[in-house]
Design an enzyme around this catalytic site. Structure first.
Site, PDB file in Angstrom:
ATOM      1  N   ALA A 202       0.841  -1.196   0.000  1.00 60.11           N
ATOM      2  CA  ALA A 202       0.000   0.000   0.000  1.00 60.11           C
ATOM      3  C   ALA A 202       0.883   1.255   0.000  1.00 60.11           C
ATOM      4  O   ALA A 202       1.950   1.250   0.608  1.00 60.11           O
ATOM      5  CB  ALA A 202      -0.923  -0.016   1.222  1.00 60.11           C
ATOM      6  N   PRO A 203       0.466   2.327  -0.698  1.00 61.45           N
ATOM      7  CA  PRO A 203      -0.837   2.514  -1.352  1.00 61.45           C
ATOM      8  C   PRO A 203      -0.974   1.885  -2.737  1.00 61.45           C
ATOM      9  O   PRO A 203      -2.046   1.920  -3.303  1.00 61.45           O
ATOM     10  CB  PRO A 203      -0.945   4.035  -1.441  1.00 61.45           C
ATOM     11  CG  PRO A 203       0.461   4.500  -1.549  1.00 61.45           C
ATOM     12  CD  PRO A 203       1.278   3.557  -0.715  1.00 61.45           C
ATOM     13  N   GLY A 204       0.112   1.353  -3.315  1.00 63.25           N
ATOM     14  CA  GLY A 204      -0.042   0.572  -4.531  1.00 63.25           C
ATOM     15  C   GLY A 204       0.610   1.124  -5.782  1.00 63.25           C
ATOM     16  O   GLY A 204       0.517   0.507  -6.840  1.00 63.25           O
ATOM     17  N   LYS A 206       3.830   1.363  -6.518  1.00 69.18           N
ATOM     18  CA  LYS A 206       4.897   0.450  -6.954  1.00 69.18           C
ATOM     19  C   LYS A 206       4.304  -0.855  -7.488  1.00 69.18           C
ATOM     20  O   LYS A 206       4.831  -1.427  -8.448  1.00 69.18           O
ATOM     21  CB  LYS A 206       5.860   0.164  -5.788  1.00 69.18           C
ATOM     22  CG  LYS A 206       6.631   1.368  -5.275  1.00 69.18           C
ATOM     23  CD  LYS A 206       7.630   0.940  -4.215  1.00 69.18           C
ATOM     24  CE  LYS A 206       8.319   2.144  -3.579  1.00 69.18           C
ATOM     25  NZ  LYS A 206       7.382   2.941  -2.756  1.00 69.18           N
ATOM     26  N   ASP A 232      -0.403  -6.210   2.319  1.00 72.80           N
ATOM     27  CA  ASP A 232      -0.266  -5.149   3.319  1.00 72.80           C
ATOM     28  C   ASP A 232      -0.921  -5.613   4.612  1.00 72.80           C
ATOM     29  O   ASP A 232      -1.900  -6.360   4.599  1.00 72.80           O
ATOM     30  CB  ASP A 232      -0.896  -3.838   2.857  1.00 72.80           C
ATOM     31  CG  ASP A 232      -0.317  -2.644   3.604  1.00 72.80           C
ATOM     32  OD1 ASP A 232       0.721  -2.120   3.155  1.00 72.80           O
ATOM     33  OD2 ASP A 232      -0.882  -2.253   4.643  1.00 72.80           O
ATOM     34  N   ASP A 292       9.787  -2.986   0.396  1.00 72.45           N
ATOM     35  CA  ASP A 292       9.772  -1.555   0.728  1.00 72.45           C
ATOM     36  C   ASP A 292       9.156  -1.421   2.121  1.00 72.45           C
ATOM     37  O   ASP A 292       7.954  -1.271   2.266  1.00 72.45           O
ATOM     38  CB  ASP A 292       8.965  -0.789  -0.317  1.00 72.45           C
ATOM     39  CG  ASP A 292       9.050   0.711  -0.136  1.00 72.45           C
ATOM     40  OD1 ASP A 292      10.177   1.234  -0.068  1.00 72.45           O
ATOM     41  OD2 ASP A 292       7.994   1.363  -0.044  1.00 72.45           O
ATOM     42  N   CYS A 345      12.092   4.968   2.639  1.00 69.91           N
ATOM     43  CA  CYS A 345      12.081   6.409   2.363  1.00 69.91           C
ATOM     44  C   CYS A 345      12.643   7.135   3.583  1.00 69.91           C
ATOM     45  O   CYS A 345      12.123   8.154   4.015  1.00 69.91           O
ATOM     46  CB  CYS A 345      10.675   6.889   2.015  1.00 69.91           C
ATOM     47  SG  CYS A 345       9.406   6.466   3.226  1.00 69.91           S
TER      48      CYS A 345
END
Length: 803
Positions: A202-204, A206, A232, A292, A345
């Site tokens: 999420a949020p989707g 990638k 998720d 991620d 990130c």
């Protein structure tokens, strides 16, 4: 029930009380209550201290500056450029969906219309650089825009550009996504036959990229052999993920809801003769894994300035172990020879290089950190750090020895470059007089691992956010630690294989060194998966005997496992293969679907009662194999969304009078159309545009006689109208290729109605006007008959998973 409700209210209250309200009016000084007036007055005696109704976010944090200056994340001479860039708003970025039918048209429109128009105008001097492609993204399919809202309102070209972005994003032709967020999937090297796992999806955005790669260069009406499982942990974020990816219209996607560090492998008994029936799989393993992970997120300061106020070193320290567990689980699920991308990130080395180094230490020679410095040469990136420190509650720690000395029990060895565990013997040293004067000097460790192969993207290099990426390749099975048990000598070779595989999972999940004999547990699970009824019968007497006895923690955990094996996921509709032969035969005959089109075990519903099924979904061969494996393994996967919506029951007044009550969904039409021979009409551009403009047209108002005759011969119900783009000779059925434009319609008794959303109609109309005309043609609106039965538009949201 009541107790849990009160608990939730208490949690909300604590959250509300602990949260700073930046919109709140500034409170008066406490001294005012004591009669002291500290308000400032001007020369006329007027009060100049006006209440503050809004306070902007502070874009500075002393602790942040001190931490990253000490870490050496950027060189001292560029610190000011780095911090200045972090304080500026992040430019908007978006991608063109490369699998979209109009991807090249959209790119040409951006290059020839918006970018050139703004360069020519140049009102503020910034427009020329305001819209530009990202130089490192392949084929100019990713773009960046750096306009403010004020500029969008003042400039007509920019306002039109903004409307263009909103409409194409809603359709699914473009995806808004932060520029650096597009990078990790590009290093996965995904091919169309790969099984891909997105662990924290999420949020989707990638996930959407991964699906584009799977579908790249696919032939019309043919699905790729690969698939994507997007997972998720949060149910609400799963809904956001479904909403984002549904625009892709793919049959090669499964959305699941699990903790990433405990993602199930759906292992099935290896000697099963049924393995060949679902692709020969005995375990769900992946060719590519995108990891991620959740992180502190300080790389998104430009997008989320509230992080300046909340940032602390504890944010990174608190998620380090979870990140490591998720990454190790991803490697356990990766096939030998497969590739995994680990990314965050965050700029913090505790979440980045520290996790990667611990992975390499745990896995030894079985995992390699890949050097990808030659890939995407236009992308400016920096090598990973080989040395860093850890900070906890104001104390700098250069090694685990320092953590032990200061009593930092929450700081683990894997956070440091060496990863070595230190046993604190400072008390004994002091008693023996062995403590030296220089013991308080911090000597920063330097890692011997090739961490320079990691990538750090910093904001001021290419005006982006910050990101960290590491590419890992699995060379051989992960090493395992032998579990202690007195039964080892009695295990058969097959049992040892099962135990070894389970031990690998334990290493991946962080369950290392546990004195557990996992082989017996695994064999029991396999037997239960083969014969669930046997398991239920054996457990019934125990339930009767312990009905009034409070259950222990272990028993509750075992009950939860039993529910999962039975597939009884709370709040999630079941996944059921649709096998109603009468309905399938009716659909095939009505639409003239070729026998070569695979229907067997490809249709899925979320409702076991075929009489009340509203939607039927289509899945690819790969997804079908995974579903069957999941059934045989005990329904370990909690599937929240699956497949492509292909057919939907028509509920209008005319729907019940049609020979086939199931209409073709607009999402499934591109896949099914090449295999259809009936219920198809070929329209000239004029009638096609009329349909898009007016949504419903009476038969006498159709311009082309040939088209009117074709429509007259169609059966009542769902049909497909194909655009004859060049007025070339019409074949029956028409030839379908990548350039074919078609829409689903409903033939009523006296009119032809479009079954496409208003937004889709508008976007498609604009595409055609750009392609065939320079100006929109002014057309009179045809007269509508109030008594004519209208078919509602296909405007319902696609909620995959509802019955």
């Amino acid at each position: 029930m009541g107790g849990r409700g009160r608990s939730r209210r208490t949690q909300r209250k604590h959250f509300r009380d602990g949260r700073e309200n930046v919109w709140k009016t500034k409170k008066s000084d406490p001294q005012e209550a004591d009669g002291v007036n500290n308000n400032e007055n001007d020369s006329n005696g007027n009060n100049t201290n006006k209440p503050t109704h809004w306070q902007p976010f502070a874009i500075e944090n002393t602790a942040f500056d001190e931490y990253y200056k000490e870490q050496g994340a950027v060189h001292p001479e560029e610190w000011e450029s780095f911090i200045e860039c972090l304080r500026k708003p992040l430019p908007a970025a978006f991608r063109i969906n490369s699998s979209s039918q109009f991807c090249t048209d959209l790119r040409s429109q951006l290059e020839d219309e918006f970018m050139k128009a703004l360069q020519t105008e140049g009102t503020d001097g910034n427009e020329a650089e305001g819209i530009k492609p990202l130089p490192w993204y392949p084929d100019n399919f990713a773009w960046m825009s750096s306009f403010s809202r004020m500029q969008l309102r003042k400039n007509k070209n920019l306002e039109r550009f903004h409307e263009f972005l909103k409409q194409e994003n809603e359709i699914g032709n473009i995806t808004r996504q932060e520029a650096v967020s597009m990078v990790p999937p590009l290093f996965l090297d995904v091919h169309r036959d790969h099984f891909v796992l997105d662990m924290c999806a999420a949020p989707g955005s990638k996930t959407f990229q991964l699906l584009e790669m799977i579908h790249k260069e696919s032939e019309v009406g043919v699905l790729p052999n690969g698939m994507v499982i997007a997972n998720d942990v949060d149910v609400q974020r799963c809904n956001l993920l479904i909403h984002q990816t549904k625009r892709m219209c793919t049959a090669n996607l499964v959305v699941t809801n699990h903790e990433a560090q405990h993602f199930p492998s759906c292992r099935y008994k290896k000697n099963s003769t049924n393995a060949l029936d679902f692709g020969g799989m005995t375990e769900l393993l992946f060719d590519r894994v995108l990891c991620d992970v959740p992180c502190s997120g300080d790389g998104t300061l430009r997008k989320a300035p509230d992080i300046w106020r909340k940032w602390s070193v504890g944010m990174a320290n608190g998620v380090h172990c979870l990140q490591l567990q998720i990454a190790m689980r991803g490697l356990a699920l990766l096939k030998t020879g497969g590739r995994m991308v680990y990314s965050t990130c965050s700029m913090n080395p505790v979440e980045n290089e520290a996790v990667v180094s611990e992975i390499l230490r745990k896995c030894g020679d079985s995992v390699e950190l890949v050097d990808v410095s030659s890939e995407l040469p236009e992308l400016v990136r920096r090598p990973g750090l080989k040395s860093w420190k850890v900070k906890d509650k104001g104390t700098w720690l250069a090694s685990h020895k320092d953590a032990c000395k200061h009593g930092k029990s929450g700081i683990v060895p894997s956070m440091f470059p060496s990863g070595e565990t230190h046993v604190d013997t400072s008390d004994n040293d002091q008693q023996n007089g062995e403590q030296t004067e220089g013991e308080d000097v911090l000597v920063t460790e330097v890692s011997s691992l090739p961490l320079e192969r990691c990538m750090r993207i910093v904001p001021h290099d290419q005006n982006t956010g910050a990101f960290f990426i590491a590419v890992l390749q699995k060379i051989s099975p992960l090493p395992v630690l032998q579990t202690k048990s007195s039964k080892h000598s009695r295990q058969s070779p097959s049992d040892n294989d099962e135990k070894t595989k389970q031990s690998e999972d334990d290493v991946a999940n962080g369950n290392i060194g546990m004195d557990v004999d996992v082989s017996d547990v695994k064999n029991e699970e396999s037997d239960e998966a083969l014969n669930p009824s046997k398991k239920l019968k054996e457990s019934e007497p125990e339930q009767v005997e312990t009905v009034n006895k409070p259950k222990s923690r272990a028993e509750k955990a075992n009950d939860k496992r039993k529910l999962q094996i039975q597939g009884k996921w709370f709040g999630v509709d079941p996944v059921v293969f649709f096998k109603d032969d009468a309905i399938l035969t009716n659909i095939k005959e009505f639409y003239g679907i070729h026998e070569s089109f695979p229907f067997n075990h490809r249709l899925i519903t979320r409702n076991s009662d075929t009489n009340t099924v509203k939607r039927i979904y289509y899945v690819s061969e790969a997804v079908k194999n995974v579903v069957e494996l999941n059934f045989l393994a005990g329904e370990q996967l909690k599937i929240t969304s699956i497949g492509l919506k292909m057919f939907e029951r028509q509920t209008s007044r005319e729907g019940t009078s049609s020979p086939c009550v199931f209409r073709i969904s607009s999402e499934g039409l591109p896949l099914l159309l090449p295999h259809m021979t009936k219920q198809i009409a070929t329209s000239p551009p004029a009638d096609f545009k009329h349909l898009l403009q007016f949504k419903s047209i009476k038969f006498p108002d159709l311009v082309d006689d040939r088209f009117r005759e074709q429509v007259a011969h169609l059966a009542l119900g769902c049909c497909v109208v194909v655009l004859n783009q060049g007025n070339e000779g019409v074949s029956d059925p028409p030839k379908v290729d990548k350039s074919t434009i078609a829409i689903g319609c409903w033939k009523g008794r006296s009119s032809l109605s479009v079954m496409v959303t208003a937004v889709d109609c508008q976007e498609l109309l604009e595409r055609l006007l750009i392609r065939f005309e320079t100006e929109k043609e002014s057309l009179p609106e045809p007269v509508k008959d109030d008594d004519d039965a209208q078919v509602k538009e296909d405007s319902e949201p696609v909620t995959v998973g509802s019955s």
